[in-house]
Design an enzyme around this catalytic site. Structure first.
Site, PDB file in Angstrom:
ATOM      1  N   PHE A 120       0.859  -1.180   0.000  1.00 60.24           N
ATOM      2  CA  PHE A 120       0.000   0.000   0.000  1.00 60.24           C
ATOM      3  C   PHE A 120       0.892   1.225   0.000  1.00 60.24           C
ATOM      4  CE2 PHE A 120      -4.644   0.516   1.318  1.00 60.24           C
ATOM      5  CZ  PHE A 120      -5.086  -0.555   0.589  1.00 60.24           C
ATOM      6  N   GLN A 242      -8.689  13.872   4.350  1.00 62.11           N
ATOM      7  CA  GLN A 242      -7.974  13.166   3.297  1.00 62.11           C
ATOM      8  C   GLN A 242      -8.813  13.091   2.019  1.00 62.11           C
ATOM      9  OE1 GLN A 242      -7.010   8.676   3.580  1.00 62.11           O
ATOM     10  NE2 GLN A 242      -5.046   9.744   3.585  1.00 62.11           N
ATOM     11  N   HIS A 244      -8.960  11.060  -1.245  1.00 62.51           N
ATOM     12  CA  HIS A 244      -8.402   9.820  -1.784  1.00 62.51           C
ATOM     13  C   HIS A 244      -8.169   9.993  -3.276  1.00 62.51           C
ATOM     14  CE1 HIS A 244      -7.805   5.644  -2.795  1.00 62.51           C
ATOM     15  NE2 HIS A 244      -7.852   5.310  -1.516  1.00 62.51           N
ATOM     16  N   LEU A 254     -15.372   4.752  -4.295  1.00 61.85           N
ATOM     17  CA  LEU A 254     -13.930   4.515  -4.210  1.00 61.85           C
ATOM     18  C   LEU A 254     -13.483   3.267  -4.962  1.00 61.85           C
ATOM     19  CD1 LEU A 254     -11.288   5.381  -2.416  1.00 61.85           C
ATOM     20  CD2 LEU A 254     -11.799   3.247  -1.256  1.00 61.85           C
ATOM     21  N   GLU A 257      -6.744   1.777  -2.978  1.00 62.34           N
ATOM     22  CA  GLU A 257      -5.321   1.977  -3.228  1.00 62.34           C
ATOM     23  C   GLU A 257      -4.650   0.643  -3.546  1.00 62.34           C
ATOM     24  OE1 GLU A 257      -3.428   4.915  -0.692  1.00 62.34           O
ATOM     25  OE2 GLU A 257      -2.089   3.338  -0.011  1.00 62.34           O
ATOM     26  N   ARG A 288      -0.987   9.478   0.227  1.00 61.91           N
ATOM     27  CA  ARG A 288      -2.207   9.859  -0.494  1.00 61.91           C
ATOM     28  C   ARG A 288      -2.279  11.346  -0.772  1.00 61.91           C
ATOM     29  NH1 ARG A 288      -6.724   6.003   2.420  1.00 61.91           N
ATOM     30  NH2 ARG A 288      -5.963   4.137   1.385  1.00 61.91           N
ATOM     31  N   HIS A 355     -12.497  11.652   1.585  1.00 66.68           N
ATOM     32  CA  HIS A 355     -12.490  10.257   1.974  1.00 66.68           C
ATOM     33  C   HIS A 355     -12.446  10.021   3.478  1.00 66.68           C
ATOM     34  CE1 HIS A 355     -11.637   6.009   1.529  1.00 66.68           C
ATOM     35  NE2 HIS A 355     -10.482   6.106   2.147  1.00 66.68           N
ATOM     36  N   ARG A 402      -3.473  10.207   6.768  1.00 65.97           N
ATOM     37  CA  ARG A 402      -3.552   8.807   7.162  1.00 65.97           C
ATOM     38  C   ARG A 402      -2.959   7.916   6.080  1.00 65.97           C
ATOM     39  NH1 ARG A 402      -7.271   4.436   6.228  1.00 65.97           N
ATOM     40  NH2 ARG A 402      -8.654   5.730   4.974  1.00 65.97           N
TER      41      ARG A 402
HETATM   42  C1  LIG Z   1     -14.828   3.462   0.489  1.00 65.16           C
HETATM   43  C2  LIG Z   1     -13.902   3.387   1.638  1.00 65.16           C
HETATM   44  C3  LIG Z   1     -12.912   2.424   1.676  1.00 65.16           C
HETATM   45  C4  LIG Z   1     -12.056   2.336   2.763  1.00 65.16           C
HETATM   46  N1  LIG Z   1     -11.090   1.376   2.757  1.00 65.16           N
HETATM   47  C5  LIG Z   1     -10.262   1.275   3.835  1.00 65.16           C
HETATM   48  C6  LIG Z   1      -9.266   0.268   3.895  1.00 65.16           C
HETATM   49  O1  LIG Z   1      -9.116  -0.535   2.975  1.00 65.16           O
HETATM   50  N2  LIG Z   1      -8.477   0.197   4.975  1.00 65.16           N
HETATM   51  C7  LIG Z   1      -8.616   1.063   6.030  1.00 65.16           C
HETATM   52  O2  LIG Z   1      -7.893   0.937   6.991  1.00 65.16           O
HETATM   53  N3  LIG Z   1      -9.564   2.027   5.996  1.00 65.16           N
HETATM   54  C8  LIG Z   1     -10.386   2.153   4.929  1.00 65.16           C
HETATM   55  N4  LIG Z   1     -11.335   3.131   4.920  1.00 65.16           N
HETATM   56  C9  LIG Z   1     -11.584   3.925   6.116  1.00 65.16           C
HETATM   57  C10 LIG Z   1     -12.364   3.115   7.135  1.00 65.16           C
HETATM   58  O3  LIG Z   1     -13.241   2.243   6.460  1.00 65.16           O
HETATM   59  C11 LIG Z   1     -13.195   3.970   8.068  1.00 65.16           C
HETATM   60  O4  LIG Z   1     -12.403   4.973   8.578  1.00 65.16           O
HETATM   61  C12 LIG Z   1     -13.704   3.130   9.216  1.00 65.16           C
HETATM   62  O5  LIG Z   1     -14.413   2.037   8.721  1.00 65.16           O
HETATM   63  C13 LIG Z   1     -14.544   3.879  10.203  1.00 65.16           C
HETATM   64  O6  LIG Z   1     -15.006   2.966  11.180  1.00 65.16           O
HETATM   65  P1  LIG Z   1     -15.775   3.411  12.488  1.00 65.16           P
HETATM   66  O7  LIG Z   1     -16.016   2.180  13.264  1.00 65.16           O
HETATM   67  O8  LIG Z   1     -15.048   4.517  13.135  1.00 65.16           O
HETATM   68  O9  LIG Z   1     -17.123   4.014  11.955  1.00 65.16           O
HETATM   69  P2  LIG Z   1     -18.226   3.475  10.931  1.00 65.16           P
HETATM   70  O10 LIG Z   1     -17.929   2.159  10.373  1.00 65.16           O
HETATM   71  O11 LIG Z   1     -18.489   4.594   9.998  1.00 65.16           O
HETATM   72  O12 LIG Z   1     -19.468   3.255  11.860  1.00 65.16           O
HETATM   73  C14 LIG Z   1     -20.139   4.315  12.458  1.00 65.16           C
HETATM   74  C15 LIG Z   1     -21.263   3.743  13.267  1.00 65.16           C
HETATM   75  O13 LIG Z   1     -21.847   4.747  14.049  1.00 65.16           O
HETATM   76  C16 LIG Z   1     -23.239   4.698  13.939  1.00 65.16           C
HETATM   77  N5  LIG Z   1     -23.746   6.024  14.155  1.00 65.16           N
HETATM   78  C17 LIG Z   1     -23.306   7.188  13.600  1.00 65.16           C
HETATM   79  N6  LIG Z   1     -24.039   8.207  14.056  1.00 65.16           N
HETATM   80  C18 LIG Z   1     -24.934   7.696  14.918  1.00 65.16           C
HETATM   81  C19 LIG Z   1     -25.969   8.252  15.711  1.00 65.16           C
HETATM   82  N7  LIG Z   1     -26.239   9.552  15.702  1.00 65.16           N
HETATM   83  N8  LIG Z   1     -26.711   7.428  16.464  1.00 65.16           N
HETATM   84  C20 LIG Z   1     -26.479   6.087  16.460  1.00 65.16           C
HETATM   85  N9  LIG Z   1     -25.519   5.516  15.729  1.00 65.16           N
HETATM   86  C21 LIG Z   1     -24.755   6.314  14.984  1.00 65.16           C
HETATM   87  C22 LIG Z   1     -23.503   4.136  12.576  1.00 65.16           C
HETATM   88  O14 LIG Z   1     -24.754   3.517  12.541  1.00 65.16           O
HETATM   89  C23 LIG Z   1     -22.379   3.138  12.455  1.00 65.16           C
HETATM   90  O15 LIG Z   1     -22.756   1.928  13.062  1.00 65.16           O
HETATM   91  C24 LIG Z   1     -12.180   3.245   3.819  1.00 65.16           C
HETATM   92  C25 LIG Z   1     -13.156   4.212   3.774  1.00 65.16           C
HETATM   93  C26 LIG Z   1     -13.983   4.331   2.681  1.00 65.16           C
HETATM   94  C27 LIG Z   1     -14.943   5.467   2.611  1.00 65.16           C
END
Ligand SMILES: Cc1cc2nc3c(=O)[nH]c(=O)nc-3n(C[C@H](O)[C@H](O)[C@H](O)COP(=O)(O)OP(=O)(O)OC[C@H]3O[C@@H](n4cnc5c(N)ncnc54)[C@H](O)[C@@H]3O)c2cc1C
Ligand code: SF4
Ligand code: SF4
Ligand code: FES
Lengths: 591, 238
Positions: A120, A242, A244, A254, A257, A288, A355, A402
């Site tokens: 990566f 960020q 992407h 998306l 990468e 990135r 992103h 990141r």
């Molecule tokens: C397309 C894409 C591809 C990616 N690929 C990678 C990768 O390959 N490797 C990597 O390391 N990172 C990657 N990332 C980044 C990574 O996926 C995210 O940063 C990460 O998944 C965020 O996880 P989280 O648990 O913090 O939040 P999320 O998975 O976004 O979960 C948020 C949670 O909070 C809940 N929530 C939000 N607001 C409320 C509310 N008001 N009340 C109740 N519930 C709420 C939602 O329901 C959800 O369950 C990618 C991001 C994108 C956009």
């Protein structure tokens, strides 16, 4: 109106990777825990993560070392990542990743039966001296899906108590500034409840929807940041967004990468592999921020592709059908659906797209949320009862930029750490902070405001105006006067949103109400971003200014802290004191 | 273009009804989810679920012109050819067979309950090694076509056997996940898993009608997985 109260030891808001890793820890401990999520957990944004989870598990390279991963991460952060937190993440990472395998995550495999790792961006061996590393553990290009489902499944196994399709609206805090729990609305019935708890953990993910074009899911509206700011909790480094390099032009969707990790590269309209000019060593696998800027330069210099010259191409066909279908099956699917291009035959049109939110609620490695004694300045203080993990938190392992694959690692490492810390605290008799009736009323006021609105602008039109403002004024390249204009447009929008109108007041599955409540959060994140971006007078990582084109270590080798009470931007020291290795000193960042 | 959408609000409507909308896509072949967003701009009371808008979260399973699918990855030209030319309407209904909460939002409880019945998690009671449990690429390949399920319910709600026996027949989605763990070389609960499926209803109500295969937006094949489980059960019986 008095509302129902439900009492827990711990309440986790968010069912993505971070929230479900924390809840799993607590469910195993036997404490009374609830997980609230506005969507069914496997519909959280983590499901979209594609490329993988970066970690020195020494599969691709038996000599790999977490210190090399740490070096890359510190450099990637443009030196404002906290070195104690990065050290913690990189060193306990392997344990956390092996646990995921034990939970059943279907990682891709090597011939030896170990977890498959791919190269990566920004990865090196031997502290930048040993060439490109392959450190990102992958389940094809569906790692987030595989990870999120495995975590959900384990939570089922351990009987976590889920409140699915419940929307948290605001924090309840008392006069002493302690967090006592959170108000949440059952989307299905419209019932509003006070979840009282000793520990409230925000794992609400990112806020990419503040921009008109983003790779983020529609639900990524920054609710955690919004709730925190309204409760007077500051945010850190929120100007750091960020972009992407490879969002599909026009659609925002998306492509990972990992495409470049597997050997794909970017070309301009002349068919030139232009990254060779900008980053002679790492080329397409530079950081990135570097790749995104290079692409924008090509486009601005008239070498973009397509009729409007507004994107470049990602070339993949030379990898061959077999590699594409076994390593990047999801990408082939997305590209055909959203770009009408089959990567086996033709290049994919891509453009830098919003992103990831590097900033967020300042926290320590236990997930405890922090504030500064003097609002935007002063000493760190722990906020009783509030925790933040995952993308909503700024611990900070990502600093100003990141590295790919580091977010998923951040989720599981710090989700777990917060779970362990809270478990320990509860055992030692962590106390419940008590709110007054007024405190609860206060937290209900925003819900009431929309419920009582009689006329005004619609949520959709206000949201569009906000997203367009962010897109035009706070993009990849930034400029002081343009940002100042953006800041005042947002101040104006705040007034308009405060007068916004919710027409549909029904209770059952009222998504219009949900969108109205989300709009307030988008505004909080956008305004904090705007003020912090205008305030950081240098270029660093993802924050790139025409009027201050250089990194300024003398004045800005620090976190920014935005205080919602005064709208002031202050500074907070970066941690340069890892426990087991020597400090990585800031250097000029080249790839 | 014309869109006809199933509407039902439990607070105000005694009966569900179809509501017609006129939407201007400016001639573009949008995804159905984009069309719904345009309708919602006209009429914010319309309720539907959505999250990722790229076919990976499974939120927006619905019935479009008679066929189940994900609105976000279903283009107008595919689901309703001629709709842009005004030759017909886009007709959107909730997934069939599940109780409707409001408009296009169905109550998925029954679907999730069946999923939970197959113990959809890895079981391995041997002590975990200090690293990952080794698995060869060939063993891992057996999980392809299984683990990718996004729990959208398009399959189970198109399955006649599930409509008739939603409590007893597990349905294609749950069975696919049941097989996903039976097929995992790291799992040690094979026998117990099979015993739980060995009754006249849980699995054997599948009539091989293959509706599930034809609608799965991820191209998965529950019928084949069900066949594999059937073989495993037969083999065990001998
Ligand atoms: C397309 C894409 C591809 C990616 N690929 C990678 C990768 O390959 N490797 C990597 O390391 N990172 C990657 N990332 C980044 C990574 O996926 C995210 O940063 C990460 O998944 C965020 O996880 P989280 O648990 O913090 O939040 P999320 O998975 O976004 O979960 C948020 C949670 O909070 C809940 N929530 C939000 N607001 C409320 C509310 N008001 N009340 C109740 N519930 C709420 C939602 O329901 C959800 O369950 C990618 C991001 C994108 C956009
Ligand atoms: S093949 Fe079996 S599971 Fe699939 S639709 Fe037919 S009866 Fe249902
Ligand atoms: S098998 Fe396919 S249709 Fe069925 S729930 Fe899974 S993804 Fe959806
Ligand atoms: S919105 Fe996620 S699958 Fe359609």
């Amino acid at each position: 109106m008095s509302i129902r109260t439900i009492t827990f030891d711990a309440v986790i808001v968010g069912g993505g990777g971070a929230g479900m890793r924390a809840s799993l820890q607590l469910a195993q401990s036997g404490f009374k825990t609830a997980l609230i999520s506005k969507v069914f957990p496997t519909r959280s944004h983590t499901v979209s993560a594609q490329g993988g989870i970066t970690c020195a598990i020494a599969s691709a390279d038996p000599n790999d070392d977490w210190r090399w991963h740490m070096y890359d991460t510190v450099k990637g952060s443009d030196y404002i990542g906290d070195q104690d937190a990065i050290e913690y993440m990189c060193s306990v990472g392997p344990e956390a990743v092996f646990e995921l395998d034990h939970m059943g995550l279907p990682f891709s495999r090597t011939e030896e039966g170990r977890i498959y790792q791919r190269p990566f961006g920004g990865q090196s061996k031997n502290f930048g001296e040993g060439g490109q590393a392959a450190r990102t553990c992958a389940a094809a290009d569906r790692t987030g899906h595989a990870l999120l489902h495995a975590l959900y499944q384990q939570n089922l196994k351990h009987n976590t108590q889920f409140y699915n399709e419940w929307l948290a609206t605001d924090l309840v805090k008392n006069a002493r500034g302690q967090v006592c729990g959170v108000i949440a609305m059952c989307i299905e019935t419209g019932e509003v409840v006070f979840f009282k708890s000793k520990a409230t953990v925000f794992a609400t993910g990112g806020a990419g929807r503040i921009y008109a074009s983003t790779t983020n899911a529609l639900i990524n509206t920054g609710d955690g940041v919004g709730m925190a700011l309204r409760a007077g909790v500051p945010v850190q480094d929120i100007e750091m967004w960020q972009f992407h390099p490879t969002g599909i032009a026009g659609a925002g969707v998306l492509v990972t990468e990992g495409c470049r990790g597997e050997g794909g590269y970017l070309i301009n309209k002349d068919g030139e592999r232009f990254m060779e000019r900008y980053a002679p060593n790492a080329k397409d696998l530079a950081g990135r921020d570097v790749v995104a800027r290079s692409m924008m330069m090509e486009i601005l210099d008239g070498r973009g592709c397509g009729p409007n010259g507004d994107h470049v191409y990602l070339k993949l066909d030379h990898l061959g059908e077999e590699v594409l279908h076994s390593r990047l099956p999801g990408i082939c699917e997305l590209s055909k659906t959203f770009a009408h291009a089959d990567p086996v035959k033709e290049p994919v049109p891509v453009v830098p797209t919003c992103h990831y939110m590097m900033g967020g609620i300042p926290s320590n490695i236990h997930g405890q949320a922090l504030r500064l004694s003097g609002g935007h300045e002063g000493d760190d203080q722990i906020i009783d009862g509030l925790f933040a993990v995952g993308e909503v938190a700024c611990v900070s392992v990502h600093g100003a930029n990141r590295l790919g694959g580091n977010s998923l690692l951040d989720l599981v490492v710090f989700g777990r750490a917060a779970g362990l810390f809270i478990e320990d605290g509860l055992r030692q008799g962590m106390e419940q902070a008590e709110p007054s009736r007024d405190d609860i009323e206060q937290a209900m006021s925003r819900y009431r405001r929309w419920d009582e609105s009689k006329k005004g602008e619609s949520v959709t039109s206000l949201r569009k105006a906000l997203q367009q403002t962010m897109q035009n004024h706070f993009g990849v390249f930034r400029k002081g006067d343009l940002m100042a204009e953006g800041v005042s447009m947002l101040a104006d929008l705040r007034g308009r949103i405060a007068e916004g109108h919710l027409d549909d007041k029904s209770k059952a599955f009222n998504t219009a109400r949900v969108e109205a409540l989300e709009l307030d959060n988008l505004l909080e994140v956008a305004q904090a971003t705007a003020i912090a971006a205008e305030g950081r007078k240098e270029s660093r990582g993802a924050h790139s200014r025409y009027d201050f084109p250089d990194r300024d270590d003398e004045n800005w080798l620090c976190h920014s802290i935005f205080d919602p009470a005064t709208l002031k931007l202050g500074k907070r020291a970066v941690n340069f004191s890892p426990k087991t290795v020597d400090t990585f000193q800031p250097k000029v960042r080249t790839y | 273009m014309k869109v006809s959408i199933y509407r039902y609000n439990p607070e105000t409507d005694r009966e569900p009804y179809m509501q017609e909308y006129e939407v201007d896509t400016q001639g573009k072949d949008l995804m159905v989810l984009d069309v719904l967003a345009l309708v919602k701009e006209q009429d914010p009371t319309l309720a539907y679920r959505r999250s990722c808008r790229e076919g990976v979260c499974g939120s927006d399973g619905m019935n479009m012109n008679g066929k189940n699918g994900l609105a976000c990855v279903t283009a107008l030209s595919i689901v309703a050819p001629g709709v842009l030319e005004g030759k017909k309407a886009l007709v959107i209904r909730p997934l069939p067979g599940l109780p409707v909460i409001r408009d296009l939002v169905v109550d998925m409880t029954m679907f999730y309950n069946q999923y939970e019945k197959v113990q959809p998690y890895l079981i391995n009671d041997t002590p975990a090694p200090a690293i990952e449990r080794l698995q060869s690429p060939e063993e891992r390949e057996k999980l392809d076509g299984l683990y990718e399920c996004i729990l959208c319910a398009c399959c189970s709600t198109s399955c006649p056997s599930f409509w008739w026996n939603p409590e007893k027949f597990l349905g294609p989605a749950a069975l696919l996940q049941g097989y996903r763990f039976l097929a995992d070389s790291r799992d040690t609960a094979r026998d117990d898993r099979l015993s739980r499926l060995d009754d006249p209803f849980s699995l054997f109500r599948c009539r091989g009608i293959m509706n599930c295969v034809s609608v799965c937006p991820k191209g998965l094949n529950p019928t084949r997985a069900i066949g594999h489980i059937r073989d495993m059960l037969l083999e065990r019986a001998i």
